[in-house]
Write an enzyme that holds these catalytic residues in place. Sequence first.
Site, short mmCIF file in Angstrom:
data_model
loop_
_atom_site.label_atom_id
_atom_site.label_comp_id
_atom_site.label_asym_id
_atom_site.label_seq_id
_atom_site.Cartn_x
_atom_site.Cartn_y
_atom_site.Cartn_z
N SER A 179 -72.05 7.14 -9.26
CA SER A 179 -70.81 6.38 -9.42
C SER A 179 -70.51 5.47 -8.24
O SER A 179 -69.75 4.52 -8.37
CB SER A 179 -69.62 7.32 -9.66
OG SER A 179 -69.34 8.09 -8.51
N LYS B 21 -64.43 8.34 -3.78
CA LYS B 21 -63.97 7.13 -4.45
C LYS B 21 -63.22 6.22 -3.46
O LYS B 21 -62.79 6.68 -2.39
CB LYS B 21 -63.03 7.47 -5.61
CG LYS B 21 -63.68 8.22 -6.77
CD LYS B 21 -64.57 7.31 -7.59
CE LYS B 21 -65.16 8.03 -8.81
NZ LYS B 21 -66.24 8.97 -8.44
#
Length: 219
Positions: free
Chosen positions: A136, A173
């Site tokens: 990701s 993230k």
Amino acid sequence: MTLGDIIKQYRSDHSLSMDAFSERSGISKAYISLLEKNRHPKTGKEIAPSIQSIKQAALGMNMSFDDLFALLDGKVAVDDTHSLSSSRKAVEIKVLGRVAAGIPLEAIEDVIDTEEIPQSLAKTGEFFGLQIHGDSMEPRMCEGDVVIVRQQDDAESGDIVIAMINGHDATCKRLMKYAGGISLLSFNPLYEPMMFSNEEIETKPVRIIGKVVENRQKY
């Protein structure tokens, strides 16, 4: 000479295979191959070995770190943000394979490795390393990379953070803050942003446990 040149010459002089040198030094066979080719397979750029890799190579060749470092070409890049003198005053931190909810960081037993950070950085807080899983955060962070994380429960908009969501394992993230909540963004465009209202931050909950200060790529 590059570190790869020196290792290749040593292996030739001592009739050592990559497997044999890997066992002696603790450097993976794949990374030895990259060092000797001196080209990153994705970027095509020259490999910048870490101080830790140089230490391990020195061990594998029965040399002191200082003697091996002196052999490196002055133009060779070394992947280290602090000076050689400060590296001797490094602080060792744990690298975790995962961070689960409800377990204090100091109590986590899933320790897969250690990394060193300079004392100057260590003085600014408590740190741990976390291994990246999944794609990701590609292309900036890849599977197996280790991020160095300062423990903290908040961060600025735009920071890369380690966050806990719904009581699951921690995720890496980019944090973006808004008046009504936050979003957690992946670098990989295939992943949709994770949006949370202020109410959801409290009820799910969503919790920041650290800020990423460095990424150490592993090959």
